[in-house]
Design a protein around this motif. Sequence first.
Motif, short mmCIF file in Angstrom:
data_model
loop_
_atom_site.label_atom_id
_atom_site.label_comp_id
_atom_site.label_asym_id
_atom_site.label_seq_id
_atom_site.Cartn_x
_atom_site.Cartn_y
_atom_site.Cartn_z
N TYR A 9 0.38 -1.37 -0.02
CA TYR A 9 -0.19 0.04 -0.24
C TYR A 9 0.46 1.32 -0.26
CZ TYR A 9 0.80 0.20 5.49
OH TYR A 9 1.11 -0.01 6.20
N SER A 10 2.18 1.19 -0.33
CA SER A 10 2.50 2.00 -0.12
C SER A 10 4.25 2.30 -1.00
CB SER A 10 3.24 2.18 1.38
OG SER A 10 4.10 3.52 1.15
N SER A 11 4.15 2.73 -2.54
CA SER A 11 4.65 3.10 -3.66
C SER A 11 5.60 4.08 -3.81
CB SER A 11 4.52 1.51 -4.34
OG SER A 11 3.81 2.23 -5.51
N ALA A 12 6.03 4.04 -5.37
CA ALA A 12 7.13 5.40 -5.62
C ALA A 12 7.02 5.05 -6.78
CB ALA A 12 7.73 6.13 -4.92
N GLY A 13 7.19 5.61 -8.04
CA GLY A 13 7.58 5.69 -9.20
C GLY A 13 7.04 6.43 -10.24
N HIS A 14 7.28 6.43 -12.04
CA HIS A 14 6.94 7.71 -12.84
C HIS A 14 5.54 6.74 -13.53
CE1 HIS A 14 11.33 7.09 -12.33
NE2 HIS A 14 11.37 8.28 -12.28
N VAL A 15 5.26 8.73 -13.34
CA VAL A 15 3.90 8.09 -13.90
C VAL A 15 4.14 8.00 -15.34
CG1 VAL A 15 2.00 9.27 -15.28
CG2 VAL A 15 2.38 10.36 -12.60
N LYS A 52 7.29 12.54 -11.17
CA LYS A 52 7.63 10.51 -9.84
C LYS A 52 6.85 11.42 -9.19
CE LYS A 52 11.85 12.38 -8.44
NZ LYS A 52 13.13 12.50 -7.59
N VAL A 53 6.35 10.04 -8.59
CA VAL A 53 4.89 10.20 -7.70
C VAL A 53 5.11 9.41 -7.07
CG1 VAL A 53 2.97 11.60 -8.91
CG2 VAL A 53 3.90 9.10 -9.57
N ALA A 54 4.69 10.02 -5.20
CA ALA A 54 4.30 8.33 -4.71
C ALA A 54 3.14 7.85 -4.24
CB ALA A 54 4.30 9.21 -3.14
N CYS A 55 2.76 6.80 -4.26
CA CYS A 55 0.81 6.05 -4.17
C CYS A 55 0.82 5.67 -3.15
CB CYS A 55 1.07 4.55 -5.45
SG CYS A 55 2.14 5.24 -6.75
N ALA A 56 -0.09 4.85 -2.61
CA ALA A 56 -1.02 4.64 -1.17
C ALA A 56 -2.42 4.13 -1.44
CB ALA A 56 -2.01 6.52 -0.39
N GLY A 57 -2.40 3.64 -0.34
CA GLY A 57 -3.62 2.54 -1.09
C GLY A 57 -3.97 2.03 -1.08
N ALA A 58 -4.40 0.63 -0.15
CA ALA A 58 -4.23 -1.22 -0.41
C ALA A 58 -5.40 -1.29 -1.02
CB ALA A 58 -4.89 -1.77 0.88
N GLY A 59 -4.89 -2.29 -2.00
CA GLY A 59 -5.52 -2.63 -3.75
C GLY A 59 -5.45 -1.12 -4.50
N TYR A 60 -4.58 -0.93 -4.54
CA TYR A 60 -3.75 0.77 -5.54
C TYR A 60 -2.03 0.78 -5.82
CZ TYR A 60 -8.67 2.31 -5.72
OH TYR A 60 -9.82 2.40 -6.04
N ALA A 61 -1.63 0.88 -4.31
CA ALA A 61 -0.70 1.17 -5.18
C ALA A 61 0.04 -0.88 -3.83
CB ALA A 61 0.01 2.15 -3.26
N ASN A 62 0.31 -1.47 -5.28
CA ASN A 62 0.19 -2.90 -5.04
C ASN A 62 1.97 -2.76 -5.33
OD1 ASN A 62 -2.24 -3.59 -4.48
ND2 ASN A 62 -2.71 -3.80 -6.86
N GLN A 70 12.27 17.09 -6.02
CA GLN A 70 13.06 16.47 -6.68
C GLN A 70 14.96 16.59 -5.32
OE1 GLN A 70 13.87 16.66 -9.73
NE2 GLN A 70 12.20 17.59 -10.34
N GLY A 71 14.79 16.62 -5.44
CA GLY A 71 15.85 15.85 -4.50
C GLY A 71 15.66 14.44 -3.74
N VAL A 72 14.15 13.90 -3.88
CA VAL A 72 14.10 12.39 -3.19
C VAL A 72 14.22 11.39 -3.83
CG1 VAL A 72 12.18 12.46 -1.32
CG2 VAL A 72 12.22 14.22 -1.34
N SER A 73 14.61 10.52 -3.16
CA SER A 73 14.70 9.40 -4.59
C SER A 73 13.65 8.49 -3.78
CB SER A 73 15.93 9.10 -3.41
OG SER A 73 15.71 8.10 -2.31
N MET A 74 13.91 7.04 -4.85
CA MET A 74 12.40 6.32 -4.74
C MET A 74 12.23 5.92 -3.68
SD MET A 74 10.07 7.28 -7.41
CE MET A 74 9.70 8.02 -8.95
N ARG A 75 13.54 5.59 -3.19
CA ARG A 75 13.61 4.58 -2.38
C ARG A 75 13.15 5.17 -0.85
NH1 ARG A 75 18.64 4.05 -0.02
NH2 ARG A 75 19.04 1.68 0.08
N ASP A 76 13.02 6.36 -1.03
CA ASP A 76 13.06 7.58 0.12
C ASP A 76 11.28 7.56 0.03
OD1 ASP A 76 15.68 7.48 1.23
OD2 ASP A 76 15.66 9.63 1.19
N ALA A 77 11.07 8.16 -0.84
CA ALA A 77 9.46 8.37 -1.49
C ALA A 77 8.69 7.21 -1.36
CB ALA A 77 9.81 9.04 -2.85
#
Length: 714
Positions: free
Chosen positions: A93-99, A114-124, A141-148
Motif C-alpha cells: 500500500y506504499s510505493s513510488a514510481g514514474h507516471v 515522479k509520484v508517491a502512491c498510496a492505498g491497499a489494492g492500489y499501491a500494490n 526533486q532531490g527525494v529518491s524513489m527509495r525514500d518516497a
Amino acid sequence: MKQVFFDGKGKLHLKDVPSPAMQPGHVLVQNSSSLISTGTEAMALSGGGSLLGTALKRPDLVQRALKIVAGQGVRSAATIVRDMSQTWYPLGYSSAGHVISVGEGVRGFDVGDKVACAGAGYANHAELVSIPTNLLAKVPQGVSMRDACFTTVGAIAIQGVRRADLTFGEIVVVMGTGLIGLLTAQILRSSGCKVICVDLYEERLRFANELGFVNVLQMSKDNVVRSVMDLTDGAGADAVIVCASTESSQPVNDAFEMCRERGRVVVVGAVGLDLKREEYYRKEIDLRISRSYGPGRYDTEYEEKGIKYPLGYVRWTETGNLSEFLHLLESGAVRVQSLISSEHSVDQASVAYDEATGGNPEIIGVLLRYPDTYVNNEDSRVWRLPDRKKPFKQQVKLILVGPGHFARAVHFNNLKKLSSKVFVKGVVAATGSSARQSAEKLGADLASTDMSSLLKTESIDAVMITTRHNMHSKQCVEAVLAGKHVFVEKPLGLNKDECYAVLEAVEKSQVLCSVGFNRRFSSYAIDLRSSIANINSPKQIVYRVNAGGLPDSHWLLDSEIGGGRLVGEGCHFFDFMSWILDSEPVTLVAQSLSNSLDDFSILLKYADGSVGSLIYTGLGNDQLSKEYIELFAGGGVGVIDDYRSLELYNLPGNSRKSTVAHKGHLELLDNFLCAVKGEQKLGVNALDGLRATLCAEAALESISTGKSVQIPFV
C-alpha cells in the motif's frame, strides 16, 4: 507484469498477471520501489489474515455461509469457501514510481512525473499500478524513489500527530518505535515537540538513538511510567501516541498513567482497548483514534471519484498528509535511509517477506525494487495460457467480462456444467490478478484487463458481461458493434438512454442480446405460468421481497454505479411480473418509506387489466424467506416461496418443493447459448431490459412526485 499476492491461507505468491488498463480519473505508474509493512502485511502472512480465522471471529460471516448452505446446498457453499481460500489478494500500500499514462479527466499529473502512491489494492507490490489521483502525491526533486516509497506510512504517522492536537514545546511519548513510531518521533521533533521514545526492544531504541533521540526507555528494564514522570517534573506527558502492535491493552493503560491531567492519548497501532477506567477518568484523559492516512480514507467519493473536500472545512486530507511527508523528506526533517534494513528485487519477494515477518526487532523497513525496462502496451494487458486449448466446432466461443463475487458464485459453475456448448476463450477483469485467476479456474486461454484487446485480437462468438451496473450499457454497445452476441447481467442500463443505446447497436449489428432475468427460467415460475395460461381474465400478483439492509457504502446504493436498489434489483421483479402475466405495464404509483429507497411499495396496472404489487423492504430479517409470490387468477391461487416451492390452489398442475432454491440461472445461460447456435429462440432480449428500466424510472418519478406515472414502453 509481476505482482505479489497472498492467498486466503496466508501463503505468499509471485505471479505474472496482465497489467492494468487505463481508467478515467486514474494514473498509471511504473513502480520503482515499494515498502513492505512489517505490521499489516506481516500479520496477513503469519496467519492473522487467514480467512478461516477471520470468519470464526465474525459471526456475520458464519451466518452468511449458513445461508449459502441453505440456499444453494452444502456443495456450493464448500466450493465458495474453497474459492476464497485459494484466491490471491494483492499486497502492498506504499510505493513510488514514474507516471507513464494519464487517464481521462486527470488534472495536475503528466507523463514522467515522479509520484508517491498510496492505498491497499492500489499501491500494490507490482511493476505497474493504477492509482486514483487523490491517492497520489508528486515527489519533490532531490527525494529518491527509495525514500518516497515510505510516504504512505509517513502519512499514517502524520495523521497520528495531527490527532494529538499539539502545540510547540509539548512533551510527547511515542510508545512503540517500529517504523511508524520512528517516523512519528521525527515528525514530532520537526514540529517543536520534546519526544520520549518507549519500546520493548533495545534494538528498536538503538534506531531512535541513531536518529538523535536521547530520552529512550526500554519497557523490560525501566520503570517507564516513573521515568516519564521524572522527565516531566512529575506532571506527566502532554500526549502519548501509541504506535505499538499487540493484542494486549497494557500499552493504552500505561499511556493513561504517563499522561498529565487532561492529556491526550492517540492510538495509531493495532492494540487492545480493554480500558482501565480509574486512571482514564481521574485524569480526564482525551482518548483518540487515528484512522489511517487521514480524512478521505475509506470514502469512495474522495478516493475513487476524486471529489475534493472544501479547504475551509477540512484543512488536512490524506492527500495533504502524503504531500507534507514528502516535504519533510525534502527538507531533511525526516530521514528514512537508516530505517531501510534491506532491499530486494521483486523476483526475491519471498526472501523479502521472510525478513519482514521473521520477528527480528532489528528489521524496520524492507523494500522491493522493480526494473525500469517494463513495456506497457496492449500485449502486456493480455496473459496467455502456456498450453492453449482448442474449442470444438459446436462450442460457442465466449469471453467473460467482470468475474466478481456473483459471477464466481453462480456463473462459473454453470459455464462448467455447459462446457459441451461453450468454450470460455478469455476473461476480462479490472485487475490482472482477478483476470488470470478466473481464466485458470475456467480453463480459458486468455486473461486481460482490457475488453477491447480481446474483441480486436481474438475470434469469439459471444461476450458475457457481469460487471457493475454502470458499465453494462457501454460494454454491451462495444461488444455488439464488434459483432458479438451478448449476455449481460441485469440491469441492461441505469436509465432509458443507456438501454436505447444498446437497442440501437443490436439493431445495427443484428446480433443477440440477452439480459440476466433468470427468474422467468425457474421451473417453479414456468409451471405457475403454465397453470394460468388458459385464464384470460385479469389477474393479481403480489411480489414481496425481504431484501435485508445494505451498508451505506455499498456500491449498489451509489446512484452513479449501482443505480440504487430500485433500479439495480427492482428490475428483476418488474420483468418477472410482466412475463408471468404476459401483459405490458401501463401505469404505476409508488411510495417509499421516509427517504429510504431500500423500502418501497409499487402498484402496477397492466394492459389486460391485471394488477401487480411489489413490496421491497430492507427492514426485515433473513430468517424469513427472501422472495414470496402470490398470484390470484380465475378462482385459483399460485404461491412460490423463495423459488424452493410451488403451491397451487384450484389451478392445474402439481404442487412441489425442494431444499435448494431454483432461480433459473443455468437455464437462462443455456437458452442464450442455444440461441447463439440457432437451436432456440432467445428467451430474454434487450427490449425486456428496456421495459424493466422504464418501470424503475417511472417508480422513481412517482416516489418523487407522489403521482401515478405512465410507463412509456415502445
